[in-house]
Design an enzyme around this catalytic site. Sequence first.
Site, mmCIF file in Angstrom:
data_model
loop_
_atom_site.group_PDB
_atom_site.id
_atom_site.type_symbol
_atom_site.label_atom_id
_atom_site.label_comp_id
_atom_site.label_asym_id
_atom_site.label_seq_id
_atom_site.Cartn_x
_atom_site.Cartn_y
_atom_site.Cartn_z
ATOM 1 C CD GLU A 270 -2.693 0.776 2.349
ATOM 2 O OE1 GLU A 270 -3.203 -0.001 2.796
ATOM 3 O OE2 GLU A 270 -4.268 2.068 2.485
ATOM 4 C CG HIS A 291 7.288 -29.134 2.621
ATOM 5 N ND1 HIS A 291 8.068 -30.508 3.011
ATOM 6 C CD2 HIS A 291 7.869 -28.780 3.410
ATOM 7 C CE1 HIS A 291 8.928 -30.241 3.269
ATOM 8 N NE2 HIS A 291 9.242 -29.451 4.028
ATOM 9 C CE LYS A 402 -10.579 2.155 3.595
ATOM 10 N NZ LYS A 402 -10.221 3.307 4.613
#
Length: 427
Positions: A270, A291, A402
Amino acid sequence: YLDIGNVLNTSPGITEQTLDRLDDRVAIAHDRIEEGREAEEHGYAALNLPQTVDTDEIRSALEPFGTPEAVLTVGIGGSALGAATISDALADQTDVEAHFLDNVDPEDTAALLDSLPLDETVLNVVSRSGTTAETLANFLVVREAMEDAGVDWTEQTFVTTGDEGNLRNLADKHDLPSLRVPDGVPGRFSALSTVGLACGALQGIDIEGVVEGARSEMDKLSGSLEDSPGYAYGAVAYALAERGALTNAMMPYAESLEYFAEWFAQLWAESLGKEGLGQTPARALGATDQHSQLQLYRAGPRDKLVTLVRPREREDIDIPETDLEGLSYLGGAGLGDLLDAEFEATEASLAAEDRPNIRIEVDAVDAHGIGELMYAMEAATVMYGELAGVSTFTQPAVEWGKKAARGLLGGGEFEEADAVADKREFT
Ligand code: PA5
């Protein structure tokens, strides 16, 4: 402790001459950062938190709550991840459970609310702006659940927010205990402030130790990357990104640092993802991801930096001796010894293929260690941003989303919401 030996002459990589040139640029950037810190400019002020945060004020604001059974923090992004990182790292210091409600997934929220002892839970609502839809929606849902359970939510709710906004109005209306978000501190840089420390304080965690750890790292900030691990990490990551390492895989070797990787990912993405620049953070966990993702890190595109983080000391569990064929080598060692061997194996396996990787160590995952680590990464982010010339402390893309979401729900006239109607579809 920072070891950058494995980025020298790797591919991509840097040379010692590059480091010298970087050092000159770090000195200039450091002057700019110091100027910003002295003037308490937006963003730069966050680097002063180890000396400006008042932990006594936090503790006394929380006194009415005593020691609850659980703390439920409702907040998102920078208003949740710092607190979650500290609580996760220091979970061994407390019996008070910490839960986080950031997302607005109804099934997850229902399951969490069913599992909580609501009459013994402090609701810790955090939003810098006081207007974030997810946080306020979750707050309303939890409040109703408390009312339904016969709990007086006003007695159990604590608020951290700015001077204005819906949440501030609510705190004033119901006379809720509250704290202010300090000025000049963006959400993702607020871990060491009221925002990130209230949850730990409610849990009885040593937040003073966290601040001390951060302060010791703050005292190392200097115009030379040799003195400041945070700046060195930021500068080297920047130089590697310039040379094609466009992904940064943050890989702690401690379960207690899993949230740290998530917090780092937000801070890095951000803050630095601007103007076509930035380095995509990837979250990994050692040894689990040896893994899975390690295959890609070692043999995939040469576009990555791998950051390996571990504590130098941890409590260990002995692996029992065994006469099972082929397994006797495990007996007598500890699980921690095995984890350390895995760490070194990963580091060596990347280096053997000239893949850049950086080692970061703290003495232990304790209050001091997590404070040091978080501050160093904040300093690294600010340094990277200065070198890249981006505006580290803004987040226009996040704000865009937003507004669009609020507009879609009828929460105001936002042109961003109109763009949703223009979505390109091809099914
Ligand atoms: O770093 C940021 O600015 C964001 O991640 C915010 O912390 C996040 O969007 C939540 O915002 P607020 O604290 O205003 O609710």
